[in-house]
Design a protein around this motif. Structure first.
Motif, mmCIF file in Angstrom:
data_model
loop_
_atom_site.group_PDB
_atom_site.id
_atom_site.type_symbol
_atom_site.label_atom_id
_atom_site.label_comp_id
_atom_site.label_asym_id
_atom_site.label_seq_id
_atom_site.Cartn_x
_atom_site.Cartn_y
_atom_site.Cartn_z
ATOM 1 N N ARG A 1 0.818 -1.225 0.000
ATOM 2 C CA ARG A 1 0.000 0.000 0.000
ATOM 3 C C ARG A 1 0.848 1.269 0.000
ATOM 4 O O ARG A 1 0.491 2.273 0.609
ATOM 5 C CB ARG A 1 -0.985 -0.029 1.180
ATOM 6 N N GLN B 1 -7.483 5.029 2.032
ATOM 7 C CA GLN B 1 -7.250 3.627 2.355
ATOM 8 C C GLN B 1 -8.390 3.134 3.224
ATOM 9 O O GLN B 1 -8.749 3.765 4.219
ATOM 10 C CB GLN B 1 -5.920 3.435 3.082
ATOM 11 N N GLY C 1 -2.587 -3.945 -2.546
ATOM 12 C CA GLY C 1 -1.179 -3.933 -2.150
ATOM 13 C C GLY C 1 -0.522 -5.286 -2.233
ATOM 14 O O GLY C 1 0.638 -5.441 -1.834
#
Length: 277
Positions: free
Chosen positions: A93, A116, A135
């Motif tokens: 991420r 996120q 991710g």
């Protein structure tokens, strides 16, 4: 209207899904398993059939080989070019905007925001495009119906006909996943030790899409060769098809039974066999 200007509004949305080794499900519902290593155009607006009312964008995916098994690859980064910005979603991420490290949430003030949620990075735009990357190896790209027949790439051309999704940048229609996938490879420039890209270039086959749409628009002929294969023996395949493994996805009494009326499990079953075999 918005700011005194007319603005089209979408009536529906479609998604392109990338997962696993990787497996692609195009906007028109074609499943394929292109296994190239490098950076490839997933979606780009069609410059030869552009609508000045629509925002141009492009999305690329970087695939890396699996350790110890270079027969398959996986999606390691998603690169989005929109509103004259380059947004990069990387493993674990890590977020870069115009080559600068950024911690989400991020509000651009220019038509997009990034946040996120749980362990997934999300990009949303004011014209309906959204991109999600976990991710690890899984991404969703969602586009509004305004872009129907106006995009192309590994996610297909979004025209409602899955048999013509294997179309090259010059408009030629092919049937083999390798020829299709390799045609969308991008020269991704040099990288430093962190994997950060030093320069950006256009797709290597960006030759202005000399449109042979009369061929691409026909949904006739044989199904495209998707790249699906398994290397299991007959005994191994029997085990993988059991409810202890991939067969659990199809089991009408299994843990996914409530999902079957809404999601066809056969593609996910096929992906499971591909990965395990």
């Amino acid at each position: 209207t918005k700011d005194g200007r007319y603005k089209c509004r979408p009536v529906s949305f479609e998604a392109c899904l990338i997962s696993g080794d990787p497996h692609y499900l195009t906007f028109d519902g074609l499943a394929h398993h292109f296994q190239g290593e490098g950076t490839y155009t997933l979606v780009t607006t069609d410059s030869d059939h552009s609508d000045e009312r629509l925002q141009a964008f492009s999305i690329e995916g970087t695939n890396r080989g699996r350790r110890g098994n270079h027969r398959v690859s996986y999606l390691s980064a998603v690169l989005i070019n929109v509103y004259d910005h380059t947004i990069e979603f990387h493993k674990r991420r890590r977020l870069l905007i115009d080559e600068e490290r950024v911690t989400p949430p991020y509000e651009s003030g220019e038509g997009f925001r990034i946040y996120q949620k749980s362990k997934t990075l999300h990009l949303e735009t004011d014209f309906g495009l959204s991109v999600n990357f976990d991710g690890k190896e899984n991404a969703d790209i969602i586009v509004p119906s305004l872009y129907k027949r106006k995009i192309r790439g590994l996610c297909g051309n979004y025209d409602g006909r899955h048999r013509n999704d294997f179309t090259l940048p010059d408009g030629t229609r092919v049937s083999h996943v390798g020829a299709f996938g390799n045609s969308w490879k991008v020269d991704d420039g040099d990288e430093d030790v962190s994997g950060r890209r030093r320069k950006r270039t256009q797709p290597s086959d960006e030759r202005r899409y000399r449109s042979r749409r009369e061929a691409a628009d026909l949904d006739t002929g044989a199904e495209p060769e998707s790249g699906y294969e398994t290397r299991c023996t007959e005994n191994e395949l029997g085990l993988m098809n059991s409810t202890e493994y991939c067969g659990a996805l199809l089991d009408p009494w299994g843990p996914f039974q409530d999902c079957h009326p809404f999601i066809n499990p056969r593609m996910y079953h096929q992906n499971c066999l591909f990965d395990l075999c």
